[in-house]
Design a protein around this motif. Sequence first.
Motif, PDB file in Angstrom:
ATOM      1  N   GLY A 183     -51.567 -27.845 -79.928  1.00  0.00           N
ATOM      2  CA  GLY A 183     -50.836 -27.001 -80.681  1.00  0.00           C
ATOM      3  C   GLY A 183     -50.205 -27.748 -81.961  1.00  0.00           C
ATOM      4  O   GLY A 183     -50.905 -28.308 -82.640  1.00  0.00           O
ATOM      5  N   ASP A 184     -49.082 -27.293 -82.275  1.00  0.00           N
ATOM      6  CA  ASP A 184     -48.752 -27.545 -83.540  1.00  0.00           C
ATOM      7  C   ASP A 184     -47.807 -28.603 -83.237  1.00  0.00           C
ATOM      8  O   ASP A 184     -47.027 -28.956 -82.700  1.00  0.00           O
ATOM      9  N   PRO A 185     -48.202 -29.959 -84.101  1.00  0.00           N
ATOM     10  CA  PRO A 185     -47.464 -31.207 -83.906  1.00  0.00           C
ATOM     11  C   PRO A 185     -45.844 -31.152 -84.502  1.00  0.00           C
ATOM     12  O   PRO A 185     -45.295 -32.036 -83.836  1.00  0.00           O
ATOM     13  N   ALA A 240     -56.279 -42.472 -81.187  1.00  0.00           N
ATOM     14  CA  ALA A 240     -56.583 -41.536 -82.373  1.00  0.00           C
ATOM     15  C   ALA A 240     -56.399 -40.124 -81.713  1.00  0.00           C
ATOM     16  O   ALA A 240     -56.852 -39.692 -80.993  1.00  0.00           O
ATOM     17  N   PHE A 241     -55.063 -39.441 -82.366  1.00  0.00           N
ATOM     18  CA  PHE A 241     -55.030 -38.149 -81.886  1.00  0.00           C
ATOM     19  C   PHE A 241     -55.735 -36.999 -82.599  1.00  0.00           C
ATOM     20  O   PHE A 241     -55.933 -37.176 -83.909  1.00  0.00           O
ATOM     21  N   VAL A 242     -56.172 -36.115 -82.065  1.00  0.00           N
ATOM     22  CA  VAL A 242     -57.343 -35.212 -82.474  1.00  0.00           C
ATOM     23  C   VAL A 242     -56.539 -33.905 -82.239  1.00  0.00           C
ATOM     24  O   VAL A 242     -56.131 -33.330 -81.276  1.00  0.00           O
ATOM     25  N   PRO A 243     -55.924 -33.138 -83.312  1.00  0.00           N
ATOM     26  CA  PRO A 243     -55.365 -31.954 -83.365  1.00  0.00           C
ATOM     27  C   PRO A 243     -56.349 -30.999 -82.625  1.00  0.00           C
ATOM     28  O   PRO A 243     -57.519 -30.636 -83.245  1.00  0.00           O
ATOM     29  N   VAL A 244     -55.960 -30.154 -81.650  1.00  0.00           N
ATOM     30  CA  VAL A 244     -56.508 -28.851 -81.211  1.00  0.00           C
ATOM     31  C   VAL A 244     -55.618 -27.876 -81.162  1.00  0.00           C
ATOM     32  O   VAL A 244     -54.472 -28.059 -80.478  1.00  0.00           O
ATOM     33  N   ALA A 245     -55.788 -26.745 -81.756  1.00  0.00           N
ATOM     34  CA  ALA A 245     -54.931 -25.623 -81.950  1.00  0.00           C
ATOM     35  C   ALA A 245     -54.598 -24.893 -80.653  1.00  0.00           C
ATOM     36  O   ALA A 245     -55.423 -24.967 -79.847  1.00  0.00           O
ATOM     37  N   ASP A 246     -53.488 -23.993 -80.488  1.00  0.00           N
ATOM     38  CA  ASP A 246     -53.308 -23.492 -79.498  1.00  0.00           C
ATOM     39  C   ASP A 246     -54.346 -22.417 -79.140  1.00  0.00           C
ATOM     40  O   ASP A 246     -54.782 -22.449 -77.850  1.00  0.00           O
ATOM     41  N   GLU A 247     -54.953 -21.662 -79.971  1.00  0.00           N
ATOM     42  CA  GLU A 247     -55.967 -20.735 -79.744  1.00  0.00           C
ATOM     43  C   GLU A 247     -57.060 -21.208 -79.119  1.00  0.00           C
ATOM     44  O   GLU A 247     -57.797 -21.001 -78.169  1.00  0.00           O
ATOM     45  N   ALA A 248     -57.537 -22.698 -79.526  1.00  0.00           N
ATOM     46  CA  ALA A 248     -58.630 -23.152 -78.897  1.00  0.00           C
ATOM     47  C   ALA A 248     -58.273 -23.471 -77.493  1.00  0.00           C
ATOM     48  O   ALA A 248     -59.223 -23.621 -76.651  1.00  0.00           O
ATOM     49  N   LEU A 249     -57.122 -24.217 -77.272  1.00  0.00           N
ATOM     50  CA  LEU A 249     -56.885 -24.514 -76.039  1.00  0.00           C
ATOM     51  C   LEU A 249     -56.672 -23.426 -75.149  1.00  0.00           C
ATOM     52  O   LEU A 249     -57.359 -23.547 -73.884  1.00  0.00           O
ATOM     53  N   ALA A 252     -60.210 -22.221 -74.060  1.00  0.00           N
ATOM     54  CA  ALA A 252     -60.802 -23.124 -73.041  1.00  0.00           C
ATOM     55  C   ALA A 252     -60.398 -23.303 -71.871  1.00  0.00           C
ATOM     56  O   ALA A 252     -60.811 -23.744 -70.877  1.00  0.00           O
ATOM     57  N   GLY A 253     -59.409 -22.234 -71.479  1.00  0.00           N
ATOM     58  CA  GLY A 253     -58.889 -22.103 -70.267  1.00  0.00           C
ATOM     59  C   GLY A 253     -57.735 -23.251 -69.754  1.00  0.00           C
ATOM     60  O   GLY A 253     -57.404 -23.371 -68.842  1.00  0.00           O
ATOM     61  N   VAL A 254     -57.215 -23.813 -71.093  1.00  0.00           N
ATOM     62  CA  VAL A 254     -56.223 -25.024 -70.673  1.00  0.00           C
ATOM     63  C   VAL A 254     -54.960 -24.407 -70.126  1.00  0.00           C
ATOM     64  O   VAL A 254     -54.471 -23.712 -70.777  1.00  0.00           O
ATOM     65  N   VAL A 255     -54.294 -24.850 -69.194  1.00  0.00           N
ATOM     66  CA  VAL A 255     -53.196 -24.090 -68.770  1.00  0.00           C
ATOM     67  C   VAL A 255     -51.934 -24.760 -69.374  1.00  0.00           C
ATOM     68  O   VAL A 255     -51.573 -26.084 -69.186  1.00  0.00           O
ATOM     69  N   ALA A 331     -64.958 -32.937 -78.298  1.00  0.00           N
ATOM     70  CA  ALA A 331     -66.190 -32.760 -78.921  1.00  0.00           C
ATOM     71  C   ALA A 331     -65.880 -31.412 -79.907  1.00  0.00           C
ATOM     72  O   ALA A 331     -66.685 -31.329 -80.721  1.00  0.00           O
ATOM     73  N   SER A 332     -65.364 -30.236 -79.296  1.00  0.00           N
ATOM     74  CA  SER A 332     -65.356 -29.068 -79.931  1.00  0.00           C
ATOM     75  C   SER A 332     -64.420 -29.148 -81.290  1.00  0.00           C
ATOM     76  O   SER A 332     -64.535 -28.310 -82.162  1.00  0.00           O
ATOM     77  N   ALA A 333     -63.499 -30.093 -81.221  1.00  0.00           N
ATOM     78  CA  ALA A 333     -62.648 -30.214 -82.312  1.00  0.00           C
ATOM     79  C   ALA A 333     -63.157 -31.433 -83.436  1.00  0.00           C
ATOM     80  O   ALA A 333     -62.685 -31.694 -84.496  1.00  0.00           O
TER      81      ALA A 333
END
Length: 343
Positions: A183-185, A240-249, A252-255, A331-333
Amino acid sequence: MNILILGGSSFLGRAYVSDALARGHRVTTFNRGVTGSDLPGVEAVHGDRTRPEDLARLVDGRSWDAVVDTSGQQPHAVAQAARLLRDRAGHYSFVSSIHAFADWPARPVDETSATFDCPADTPPDQPPANALKAGCERAVTEYFGDRSTLLNCGLLIGPHENVGRLLWWLERIARGGQVVLPGDPDRAMQLIDARDFAAFGLGLLEQGRTGRYVTTGPAGGTTMGAMLRACAGATGSDAAFVPVADEALLAAGVVPWTELPLWTPDEPDWAGIWQADTARAREAGLRNRPVEETVRDTWAWIGRRGPRDTPYTQGGTPLGIAAEQERKLLASAAGTAGPAGSA
């Protein structure tokens, strides 16, 4: 003061005991002797709070200036203890939860916010539910009235944590490599060190204060990015932190909350989760140490504790994302992550 602590052997209860002894108070603990060992210096009474005969043995020949209840989960059990203790203790301080508020986490809350409609005489052994804490509160006030304090606890972290949200992040980041930054850091968070919570609760007892207090970290006290940077700093990790947006999470079904602990998407159902108003508690003396200090101390405690053999869980739900799911997210990010180590 002569203080009875219901619980007292793990996490928040342990923090209360440690601080109370350091302040020179006399402490009796009452717990099952299962989840941890009692600290030296207490009078330890072992028993099950749901068993009337164990409670009767606890109060036999004893009385206290105050009770601190860190273990109450079921209204029936809290009512049973409060009924027995009302003539044997001058005050009852109950550690409730911000979960007791009916509008949380969708809306900000304060001491005037409505709680769930759960009665004090709710039958025993109910399935876990947020509303039960509201019933526990009613059980306390039914028997202690204005001799009671209700502390609506926010998200607790610190050494001896017994759920594992911060612990999971520390151990994952310590392993290094690419780590999902969810999400938003810069999304603000409210976290409170169990030691700061206990210090505040004991301060209220010493001052003779009563009533309800929303007890958590200050609004905007830290962010997800700052917490993860603190984990990297404490562990010495090269993650190494890889940002992944809320929408992508979410796609992907992340709870939220459990698969990536403490992550909540920027959606209406979660809008108030980090916006509890702690003004009344701060006026009464609540102080919060920097999250970096808590993270550092917690990592040091993990080192003393040693490796854990079983997964961290919230209730029966395992905490943390599966390695394969994490690899897919990373991988998707690919191509969108910030510089190595940024958060």
